[in-house]
Design a protein around this motif. Structure first.
Motif, PDB file in Angstrom:
ATOM      1  N   SER A  51       3.780   9.349  -5.027  1.00  0.00           N
ATOM      2  CA  SER A  51       4.756   8.654  -5.423  1.00  0.00           C
ATOM      3  C   SER A  51       4.710   7.570  -5.526  1.00  0.00           C
ATOM      4  O   SER A  51       5.504   6.781  -6.070  1.00  0.00           O
ATOM      5  N   HIS A  52       4.147   6.936  -4.649  1.00  0.00           N
ATOM      6  CA  HIS A  52       3.970   5.551  -4.469  1.00  0.00           C
ATOM      7  C   HIS A  52       2.274   5.014  -3.980  1.00  0.00           C
ATOM      8  O   HIS A  52       1.668   6.040  -3.550  1.00  0.00           O
ATOM      9  N   PHE A  53       2.145   3.911  -4.526  1.00  0.00           N
ATOM     10  CA  PHE A  53       0.866   3.570  -4.205  1.00  0.00           C
ATOM     11  C   PHE A  53       0.815   2.055  -3.668  1.00  0.00           C
ATOM     12  O   PHE A  53       1.445   1.102  -3.946  1.00  0.00           O
ATOM     13  N   LEU A  54      -0.460   1.719  -3.152  1.00  0.00           N
ATOM     14  CA  LEU A  54      -0.588   0.381  -2.334  1.00  0.00           C
ATOM     15  C   LEU A  54      -1.658  -0.274  -3.151  1.00  0.00           C
ATOM     16  O   LEU A  54      -2.928   0.314  -3.336  1.00  0.00           O
ATOM     17  N   THR A  55      -1.890  -1.586  -3.379  1.00  0.00           N
ATOM     18  CA  THR A  55      -2.609  -2.512  -3.887  1.00  0.00           C
ATOM     19  C   THR A  55      -3.021  -3.698  -2.847  1.00  0.00           C
ATOM     20  O   THR A  55      -1.928  -4.300  -2.190  1.00  0.00           O
ATOM     21  N   GLY A  56      -4.237  -3.929  -2.756  1.00  0.00           N
ATOM     22  CA  GLY A  56      -4.675  -4.983  -2.011  1.00  0.00           C
ATOM     23  C   GLY A  56      -5.353  -5.962  -2.771  1.00  0.00           C
ATOM     24  O   GLY A  56      -6.022  -5.645  -3.847  1.00  0.00           O
ATOM     25  N   SER A  57      -5.225  -7.375  -2.532  1.00  0.00           N
ATOM     26  CA  SER A  57      -5.625  -8.459  -3.340  1.00  0.00           C
ATOM     27  C   SER A  57      -6.397  -9.611  -2.705  1.00  0.00           C
ATOM     28  O   SER A  57      -6.137  -9.849  -1.307  1.00  0.00           O
ATOM     29  N   LEU A  58      -7.095 -10.292  -3.543  1.00  0.00           N
ATOM     30  CA  LEU A  58      -7.670 -11.558  -2.683  1.00  0.00           C
ATOM     31  C   LEU A  58      -6.698 -12.520  -2.499  1.00  0.00           C
ATOM     32  O   LEU A  58      -6.811 -13.616  -1.856  1.00  0.00           O
ATOM     33  N   ASP A  59      -5.536 -12.476  -2.963  1.00  0.00           N
ATOM     34  CA  ASP A  59      -4.141 -13.240  -2.608  1.00  0.00           C
ATOM     35  C   ASP A  59      -3.568 -13.060  -1.340  1.00  0.00           C
ATOM     36  O   ASP A  59      -2.488 -13.670  -0.995  1.00  0.00           O
ATOM     37  N   LYS A  60      -4.317 -12.362  -0.380  1.00  0.00           N
ATOM     38  CA  LYS A  60      -4.133 -12.487   0.892  1.00  0.00           C
ATOM     39  C   LYS A  60      -2.716 -11.561   1.213  1.00  0.00           C
ATOM     40  O   LYS A  60      -1.841 -11.678   2.016  1.00  0.00           O
ATOM     41  N   SER A  61      -2.627 -10.504   0.258  1.00  0.00           N
ATOM     42  CA  SER A  61      -1.400  -9.601   0.600  1.00  0.00           C
ATOM     43  C   SER A  61      -1.820  -8.229  -0.077  1.00  0.00           C
ATOM     44  O   SER A  61      -2.613  -8.029  -0.685  1.00  0.00           O
ATOM     45  N   ALA A  62      -0.785  -7.303   0.374  1.00  0.00           N
ATOM     46  CA  ALA A  62      -0.905  -5.905   0.058  1.00  0.00           C
ATOM     47  C   ALA A  62       0.441  -5.367  -0.679  1.00  0.00           C
ATOM     48  O   ALA A  62       1.429  -6.011   0.120  1.00  0.00           O
ATOM     49  N   LYS A  63       0.648  -4.865  -1.668  1.00  0.00           N
ATOM     50  CA  LYS A  63       1.942  -4.448  -2.171  1.00  0.00           C
ATOM     51  C   LYS A  63       1.942  -3.185  -2.386  1.00  0.00           C
ATOM     52  O   LYS A  63       1.002  -2.406  -2.821  1.00  0.00           O
ATOM     53  N   LEU A  64       3.107  -2.542  -2.237  1.00  0.00           N
ATOM     54  CA  LEU A  64       3.660  -1.146  -2.424  1.00  0.00           C
ATOM     55  C   LEU A  64       4.247  -1.010  -3.485  1.00  0.00           C
ATOM     56  O   LEU A  64       5.330  -1.817  -3.810  1.00  0.00           O
ATOM     57  N   TRP A  65       3.960  -0.063  -4.568  1.00  0.00           N
ATOM     58  CA  TRP A  65       4.742   0.270  -5.744  1.00  0.00           C
ATOM     59  C   TRP A  65       5.035   1.560  -6.007  1.00  0.00           C
ATOM     60  O   TRP A  65       4.624   2.504  -5.441  1.00  0.00           O
ATOM     61  N   ASP A  66       6.067   1.786  -6.668  1.00  0.00           N
ATOM     62  CA  ASP A  66       6.727   3.083  -7.268  1.00  0.00           C
ATOM     63  C   ASP A  66       5.821   3.622  -8.368  1.00  0.00           C
ATOM     64  O   ASP A  66       5.329   2.577  -9.249  1.00  0.00           O
ATOM     65  N   THR A  67       5.255   4.590  -8.072  1.00  0.00           N
ATOM     66  CA  THR A  67       4.221   5.170  -9.318  1.00  0.00           C
ATOM     67  C   THR A  67       4.785   5.148 -10.596  1.00  0.00           C
ATOM     68  O   THR A  67       4.206   5.118 -11.604  1.00  0.00           O
ATOM     69  N   ARG A  68       5.906   5.598 -10.942  1.00  0.00           N
ATOM     70  CA  ARG A  68       6.746   6.070 -11.977  1.00  0.00           C
ATOM     71  C   ARG A  68       7.343   4.765 -12.725  1.00  0.00           C
ATOM     72  O   ARG A  68       6.999   4.611 -13.876  1.00  0.00           O
ATOM     73  N   THR A  69       8.017   4.033 -12.029  1.00  0.00           N
ATOM     74  CA  THR A  69       8.673   2.847 -12.557  1.00  0.00           C
ATOM     75  C   THR A  69       7.920   1.509 -12.332  1.00  0.00           C
ATOM     76  O   THR A  69       8.269   0.437 -13.226  1.00  0.00           O
ATOM     77  N   LEU A  70       6.935   1.442 -11.488  1.00  0.00           N
ATOM     78  CA  LEU A  70       6.144   0.230 -11.330  1.00  0.00           C
ATOM     79  C   LEU A  70       6.990  -0.784 -10.529  1.00  0.00           C
ATOM     80  O   LEU A  70       6.731  -1.856 -10.790  1.00  0.00           O
ATOM     81  N   THR A  71       8.091  -0.292  -9.715  1.00  0.00           N
ATOM     82  CA  THR A  71       8.874  -1.089  -8.900  1.00  0.00           C
ATOM     83  C   THR A  71       8.200  -1.599  -7.998  1.00  0.00           C
ATOM     84  O   THR A  71       7.495  -0.748  -7.046  1.00  0.00           O
ATOM     85  N   LEU A  72       8.301  -2.949  -7.511  1.00  0.00           N
ATOM     86  CA  LEU A  72       7.838  -3.351  -6.142  1.00  0.00           C
ATOM     87  C   LEU A  72       8.615  -3.025  -5.115  1.00  0.00           C
ATOM     88  O   LEU A  72       9.901  -3.497  -5.043  1.00  0.00           O
ATOM     89  N   LEU A  73       8.022  -2.272  -4.101  1.00  0.00           N
ATOM     90  CA  LEU A  73       8.879  -1.789  -2.908  1.00  0.00           C
ATOM     91  C   LEU A  73       8.764  -2.501  -1.808  1.00  0.00           C
ATOM     92  O   LEU A  73       9.628  -3.159  -1.320  1.00  0.00           O
ATOM     93  N   LYS A  74       7.446  -3.101  -1.305  1.00  0.00           N
ATOM     94  CA  LYS A  74       7.068  -3.848  -0.075  1.00  0.00           C
ATOM     95  C   LYS A  74       5.950  -4.669  -0.408  1.00  0.00           C
ATOM     96  O   LYS A  74       5.089  -4.534  -1.330  1.00  0.00           O
ATOM     97  N   THR A  75       6.055  -5.826   0.411  1.00  0.00           N
ATOM     98  CA  THR A  75       4.943  -6.693   0.360  1.00  0.00           C
ATOM     99  C   THR A  75       4.361  -6.800   1.739  1.00  0.00           C
ATOM    100  O   THR A  75       5.241  -7.104   2.474  1.00  0.00           O
ATOM    101  N   TYR A  76       3.027  -6.754   2.011  1.00  0.00           N
ATOM    102  CA  TYR A  76       2.543  -7.179   3.417  1.00  0.00           C
ATOM    103  C   TYR A  76       1.690  -8.135   3.206  1.00  0.00           C
ATOM    104  O   TYR A  76       0.696  -8.274   2.892  1.00  0.00           O
TER     105      TYR A  76
END
Length: 326
Positions: free
Chosen positions: A204-229
């Protein structure tokens, strides 16, 4: 928590994957030989020999019978998990970066890198029930994103394909027509290349990690940003606990700048965050060099990390871990 150290690779780790039952762990590295281990005690079961380049990614079928690997030798291979023999090779004109079986294992999505003037592409292949009937034809080929696509995975019910990579944009494609359905917005999305992508256990959701020193949690269907770490170093690998609301990030600075800094300053540890509160709750140290791969066992009781140092570390959680109160 005493980790089990698994030394089976000569070169840096690139990817880790548990099978669905959680009893096998597959590791990929830059040394051409994907390896399979027992996930409980770290015993090495065997290697899959046949690639001539770094192996970037792998996936294992639901019944643990098929393994698919993608390599810099411009091919993706299907293997028999049990015998270790290669069953089929998909050849491309550029290095293969990411592979992912669909739900039901009838399709696989394979991404290829930009190479010699050709742009990066996402290929959908049909996987035959009988390896003898396997062919190399693509059901669908998607082109478009600039730069390398580092990960492409299937969305819910195999209706969509989610891709992310060097241009820091997450895209959702229709897996039948190849139409671009959604893109992450520049304002809320990652600012630098996306290195890794992990789906939740229910998709239902997925997590992305990036070289910008953060990870983000997204809703799989709507691509809404849920959380940022937010963290203080580039993120190379991400995974989520299937049991608790925990997110694990791994990374470190580039391999090129490792030798010039004190190993304590490099901060090569797997960091645990609370998925909801976005707060850091702990870390697991151990690797000498950046962490390139992370995977959580489907039972949520252990996780594995793979580093630039060529080691896989297998961590079985202590009982205390399941009672962490914030």
């Amino acid at each position: 928590m005493r980790p089990i150290l698994m030394k089976g690779h000569e070169r840096p780790l690139t990817f880790l994957k548990y099978n669905r039952d959680g009893d096998l762990l597959f590791s990929c590295a830059k040394d051409h030989n994907p390896t399979v281990w027992f996930a409980d005690n770290g015993e090495r079961l065997g290697t899959y020999r046949g690639h001539n380049g770094a192996v970037w990614c792998c996936d294992v079928s639901r019944d643990s019978s098929l393994l698919i690997t993608g390599s810099a030798d411009q091919s993706a291979k299907l293997w028999s998990v049990q015998t270790g023999s290669p069953l089929f090779t998909f050849n491309f004109e550029s290095p293969t970066r990411s592979v992912d079986f669909s739900v039901g294992d009838k399709l696989a999505v394979i991404t290829t890198d930009p190479f010699m003037g050709s742009s990066s592409a996402i290929h959908v292949k049909r996987i035959a029930q009988d390896p003898n009937d396997q062919d190399a034809e693509s059901v669908l080929v998607l082109k478009g994103p600039q730069g390398r696509i580092n990960r492409a995975v299937w969305g819910p019910l195999n209706r969509t394909i989610i891709s992310a990579g060097e241009d820091s944009v997450i895209r959702i494609w229709d897996s039948e027509t190849g139409k671009l359905l959604k893109e992450s917005e520049k304002e809320i999305g990652h600012k630098k290349a996306i290195t890794s992508l992990a789906k939740s256990i229910d998709g239902s959701h997925f997590l992305t990690g990036s070289l910008d020193k953060s990870a983000k949690l997204w809703d799989t269907r709507t691509l809404t940003l849920l959380k940022t770490y937010a963290t203080e170093r580039p993120v190379n690998a991400v995974t989520m606990s299937p049991l608790l609301d925990h997110v694990v990030l791994g990374g470190g600075q580039d391999a090129s700048s490792v030798t010039t800094t004190d190993h304590r300053a490099g901060k090569f540890e797997a960091k645990f965050y609370d998925k909801i509160l976005q707060e850091e709750i702990g870390g697991v140290k151990g690797h000498f060099g950046p962490i390139n791969a992370l995977a959580f066992n489907p039972d949520g009781r252990s996780f594995a990390s793979g580093g630039e140092d060529g080691y896989v570390r297998l961590h079985h959680m202590d009982a205390d871990y399941f009672n962490i109160k914030l």
